[in-house]
Every structure is written in C-alpha cells, then in structure tokens.
Design an enzyme around this catalytic site. Structure first.
Site, PDB file in Angstrom:
ATOM      1  N   GLU A 160      50.587  22.910  49.622  1.00  9.78           N
ATOM      2  CA  GLU A 160      50.026  22.884  48.195  1.00  9.78           C
ATOM      3  C   GLU A 160      48.559  22.983  48.114  1.00  9.78           C
ATOM      4  OE1 GLU A 160      51.761  19.031  46.763  1.00  9.78           O
ATOM      5  OE2 GLU A 160      53.781  19.726  47.269  1.00  9.78           O
ATOM      6  N   GLU A 265      62.283  22.734  49.438  1.00 10.16           N
ATOM      7  CA  GLU A 265      62.531  21.194  48.909  1.00 10.16           C
ATOM      8  C   GLU A 265      63.448  21.231  47.704  1.00 10.16           C
ATOM      9  OE1 GLU A 265      58.772  19.212  48.428  1.00 10.16           O
ATOM     10  OE2 GLU A 265      57.886  20.281  50.526  1.00 10.16           O
TER      11      GLU A 265
HETATM   12  O1  G3I Z   1      55.657   3.843  52.765  1.00 20.71           O
HETATM   13  C1  G3I Z   1      55.346   2.859  51.698  1.00 20.71           C
HETATM   14  C2  G3I Z   1      55.962   1.544  51.758  1.00 20.71           C
HETATM   15  O2  G3I Z   1      55.522   0.809  52.680  1.00 20.71           O
HETATM   16  C3  G3I Z   1      55.880   0.661  50.277  1.00 20.71           C
HETATM   17  O3  G3I Z   1      56.418  -0.502  50.354  1.00 20.71           O
HETATM   18  C4  G3I Z   1      56.442   1.614  49.127  1.00 20.71           C
HETATM   19  C5  G3I Z   1      56.139   0.959  47.822  1.00 20.71           C
HETATM   20  O4  G3I Z   1      56.004   1.778  46.820  1.00 20.71           O
HETATM   21  O5  G3I Z   1      55.793   2.706  48.926  1.00 20.71           O
HETATM   22  C6  G3I Z   1      56.091   3.420  50.271  1.00 20.71           C
HETATM   23  O6  G3I Z   1      55.419   4.715  50.372  1.00 20.71           O
HETATM   24  C7  G3I Z   1      56.081   5.586  49.353  1.00 20.71           C
HETATM   25  C8  G3I Z   1      56.662   6.925  50.248  1.00 20.71           C
HETATM   26  O7  G3I Z   1      57.232   7.955  49.378  1.00 20.71           O
HETATM   27  C9  G3I Z   1      57.688   6.624  51.045  1.00 20.71           C
HETATM   28  O8  G3I Z   1      58.784   6.037  50.558  1.00 20.71           O
HETATM   29  C10 G3I Z   1      54.977   6.393  48.327  1.00 20.71           C
HETATM   30  O9  G3I Z   1      54.806   5.164  47.381  1.00 20.71           O
HETATM   31  C11 G3I Z   1      55.649   7.441  47.555  1.00 20.71           C
HETATM   32  O10 G3I Z   1      54.469   7.831  46.750  1.00 20.71           O
HETATM   33  C12 G3I Z   1      56.202   8.511  48.544  1.00 20.71           C
HETATM   34  O11 G3I Z   1      56.671   9.378  47.824  1.00 20.71           O
HETATM   35  C13 G3I Z   1      56.686  10.708  48.392  1.00 20.71           C
HETATM   36  C14 G3I Z   1      55.968  11.834  47.791  1.00 20.71           C
HETATM   37  O12 G3I Z   1      56.245  12.991  48.518  1.00 20.71           O
HETATM   38  C15 G3I Z   1      54.494  11.612  47.995  1.00 20.71           C
HETATM   39  O13 G3I Z   1      53.748  11.746  49.179  1.00 20.71           O
HETATM   40  C16 G3I Z   1      58.283  11.325  48.239  1.00 20.71           C
HETATM   41  O14 G3I Z   1      58.943  10.015  49.074  1.00 20.71           O
HETATM   42  C17 G3I Z   1      58.389  12.431  48.656  1.00 20.71           C
HETATM   43  O15 G3I Z   1      59.724  13.058  48.334  1.00 20.71           O
HETATM   44  C18 G3I Z   1      57.552  13.352  48.208  1.00 20.71           C
HETATM   45  O16 G3I Z   1      57.738  14.616  49.130  1.00 20.71           O
HETATM   46  C19 G3I Z   1      57.011  15.770  48.529  1.00 20.71           C
HETATM   47  C20 G3I Z   1      56.852  16.679  49.664  1.00 20.71           C
HETATM   48  O17 G3I Z   1      56.227  16.278  50.602  1.00 20.71           O
HETATM   49  C21 G3I Z   1      55.715  17.764  49.345  1.00 20.71           C
HETATM   50  N1  G3I Z   1      56.042  18.492  48.063  1.00 20.71           N
HETATM   51  C22 G3I Z   1      56.529  17.627  46.986  1.00 20.71           C
HETATM   52  C23 G3I Z   1      57.361  16.678  47.332  1.00 20.71           C
HETATM   53  C24 G3I Z   1      57.674  15.666  46.070  1.00 20.71           C
HETATM   54  O18 G3I Z   1      56.628  14.952  45.573  1.00 20.71           O
END
Ligand code: G3I
Length: 375
Positions: A160, A265
């Site tokens: 990205e 994805e």
């Molecule tokens: O790990 C913490 C946990 O400790 C906490 O309790 C919880 C509370 O909200 O959050 C957890 O982290 C979350 C993480 O996913 C793991 O579940 C984050 O808040 C959340 O923002 C994160 O979202 C991920 C997102 O990327 C942001 O990085 C999504 O699961 C994941 O599907 C998404 O994947 C991305 C690809 O990597 C890149 N392309 C876009 C795609 C969708 O956004």
C-alpha cells in the site's frame, strides 16, 4: 434354505452394498472435491489465517482450512507491530508456528508484510532522523525475511505505497527516506531470502489512476534491475460495485510487464458502503447506524444469490486468465472471522466469504466449485 430365506439374505447383501456405496460417495464428495483440488491446474487457492487458526483451536476450522486451501497468508501476526514490537526485540512465537503450519500441511506460505505504513510499532513514529529509519527497515527485513529464508514462498515486500490518484503515499517511509525506499526494500528482501517470490501489494490498483501509478512504480523497479516477481491486487470489493472490466484490464496490463498477478485479499462486502467507500484504508471509519447493518440476523437468500453470481463472474474471469494468475487468496476463512464485520463501521454482520459462521459452505462456494466440476 427356503425361498424366503434366500431372498432375505440377498436383499440384505444388496442393502448393505448400497449403504456402503452411499457412504463411499459422500466420503468422496467430502474429501476429494474442494476448492484447492478443483482449481489445482489453474492457480493456488489461499486463505488468511488468524491466531486462532494458527494455533489450531477449532477442529472444524482446521479441517476446513486443510481441505480447501493450499496457500496461507498471516492476517496480522507478521506485521511489524506484532513481530517487532520494540527496537531490537522480536516476537517470533506465532510466526514460527504459522510457518510450521504451512510446511507440515504442504501449503504455499506467504509472508505479509515487510514494509507497510500501518500497524507499525509505536517506536517507529518517534524516529526523527532518516538514518535511524533506514536502520530500522534494514534490520527488520534482514531479521524477519532472513529467519524464514527458504520457508516463505512469497513476500508482500511493500504494501500500500500508493494514493488513490496513483501518486506515492506520504508515509513515514516516503517522508524520511524518499521514493528510493521501495527499491531498497526489494533489494533487501531479495538478499535476505533469494528464493522467495517478491510482490508489490495494494488495494484498488485495478482502478485506472492507481493502476497507472502501480505500473510506473513496477517499471521503475524493473528498470533499475530490482527483482520483482508479481503484483498483489488485494480485491476488497463489493457485490454492488464490482468492476470486471477494470479487473480484466489490470490483469492484462500488469501481466504485460512480465510479472505474475495474485489476488491476495479477496472478499466481497454485501453491506452498504458509506459514501460509496471503496478499498481498505484502515483509517477510514464511519458511524454505526441500524440501516447500515441490514442483515444483522441472517443474509436473505436473494443476496446469497447475488453474492454467488458475483463470485461466479469473478472466477470465470480468473479462469480466462489463469496463465497470468498465480494465486487467489480469500481474506479470511469464514464470515465470522472477516475484518469486514468491523470496517468501515464497527459491529456489523457481514457475509463476504465462501463459508458461513458455522463454517458451512455457502451458495457462493458451490458456485465457485461448479465452474470446475460442471465441466
Ligand atoms: O491485537 C489487538 C488486541 O490485542 C486488542 O485487544 C484488539 C482490540 O481492538 O485489537 C487487536 O488488534 C487488531 C488487529 O486487527 C488484530 O485483530 C486491530 O485493532 C485491528 O485494527 C486489526 O485490523 C487488521 C487491519 O488489517 C489493520 O492492520 C485486520 O484484522 C486485517 O484484516 C487487516 O488486513 C489488511 C491487510 O493487512 C492489508 N490490506 C488491507 C487489509 C484490510 O484492512
């Protein structure tokens, strides 16, 4: 033995063999026919794994993953925030398990991702001088890609890096290191893991302006002699706005650069998108309103059918260009485990994948499978 006894024995034998046949048939259907086997001559079929999958917490999910998919991507656990939480501190526990899981199940193992502006550990934002950021990036790639060298089949090296208009995103990396950071990242990855296929990965790069930016970026890398094997089109799309022409144009244009295309994805949201939002910028979030969550209890059959039809259209296109496509990876195993339940509005019930919340195949699954077994 009288007539009645003979005929009773014969009918028992007949019933028994018919029963055995039924059992065998349903066993064969359950084991032999799966996404990965149906598409084995076309491209890899992947899924994104969460921690619960890597730790094999749910037997049904585990069996499903092994039966249906031959490629895996870690949804979150290889991102810098998790794997490299503090300077000189790495946390490899889950990543090691992820790689082992792929190896023991003979799966194609994707690394996601080495350089991304999002999900960075907080210390990176405190780095003020370019040299220190370069040291972070270099050590990060050397350590992470180096640890799994020979075990990861392909890396999403840079994720990205582009804005919607095709210009470079003003990330912490661009701001401090200049546009050369992308080339540096690819060079470092190639050195740390010479065998891995190296990909540039982004969302919306099937759309013309952003696609143009991605093509320029890839051409520059190629002109400077950098190894780049493929482009990952993420494929976070909607059943209402899926644009097959843009997707086909991008397959043709990216493949003309001499690289492979992976859909990395894939998911199709069935929910209304506020302001017609498209893509996957995790910084965009919107208000929770009941009308934005219309299928809270169940997905109506009519929408299941639309979802199945959209997936059919997509996979027909993928099959048409199978010689240019290396992999189709779904962003999640089942609807319950999709990031789209929380984005761009929190606490919604979305249905973007091929397996439902009970891990049962949906109409869309059958539709994708039918494209292969109906022939
Ligand atoms: O790990 C913490 C946990 O400790 C906490 O309790 C919880 C509370 O909200 O959050 C957890 O982290 C979350 C993480 O996913 C793991 O579940 C984050 O808040 C959340 O923002 C994160 O979202 C991920 C997102 O990327 C942001 O990085 C999504 O699961 C994941 O599907 C998404 O994947 C991305 C690809 O990597 C890149 N392309 C876009 C795609 C969708 O956004």
């Amino acid at each position: 033995m009288n007539y009645y006894k003979i005929s009773f024995s014969l009918s028992r034998i007949f019933l028994l063999s018919a029963f055995t046949f039924t059992i065998n048939l349903s066993f064969a259907q359950k084991t032999a026919i799966s996404l990965k086997s149906a598409y084995q001559d076309d491209f890899l079929i992947g899924t994104a794994l969460g921690t619960e999958h890597i730790l094999e917490k749910n037997e049904k999910a585990n069996a499903l993953i092994k039966r249906e998919f031959n490629a895996i991507t870690p949804e979150n656990i290889m991102k810098a925030q998790v794997i490299h939480p503090a300077p000189n501190r790495y946390n490899f526990t889950l990543a090691d398990k992820y790689v082992e899981y792929g190896q023991k199940n003979q799966m194609y193992v994707v690394g996601h991702t080495l350089v991304w502006h999002s999900q960075l550990p907080p210390f990176v934002f405190k780095i003020s001088n370019p040299d220190s950021l370069r040291i972070f990036m270099t050590e990060h790639i050397n350590t992470v890609a180096g640890r799994y060298a020979g075990k990861i089949n392909s890396w999403d090296v840079v994720n990205e890096a582009l804005n919607e208009d095709g210009s470079l995103r003003k990330s912490v990396f661009l701001n401090k290191l200049g546009e050369g950071y992308i080339k540096e990242a690819f060079l470092l990855a190639a050195k740390a893991d010479p065998k891995a296929a190296l990909y540039y990965n982004d969302y919306n790069i099937e759309q013309p302006a952003k696609r143009k930016g991605a093509i320029e970026l890839i051409k520059k890398l190629q002109a400077s002699g950098v190894k780049i094997d493929g482009v990952g089109i993420q494929g976070h799309w909607s059943i209402n706005t899926l644009n097959l022409k843009d997707i086909e144009d991008s397959i043709l244009e990216f493949s003309a650069l001499g690289i492979k295309i992976a859909f990395t994805e894939l998911d199709l949201t069935v929910l209304p998108n506020p302001w017609d939002l498209q893509g996957a910028d995790v910084n965009q979030r919107f208000e929770e309103k009941p009308e934005m969550n219309p299928y809270k209890d169940a997905l109506p059959d009519s929408v299941q059918t639309v979802l199945a039809n959209r997936y059919t259209d997509l996979f027909k296109l993928f099959l048409k260009h199978k010689d240019k496509i290396s992999r189709i990876t779904f962003w999640g195993v089942d609807d319950n485990h999709s990031w789209l339940n929380g984005f761009p509005i929190r606490n919604r019930t979305n249905y973007p994948l091929l397996f439902d919340r009970l891990l049962e195949p949906k109409k869309a699954y059958q539709a994708v499978l039918n494209l292969k077994i109906a022939k």
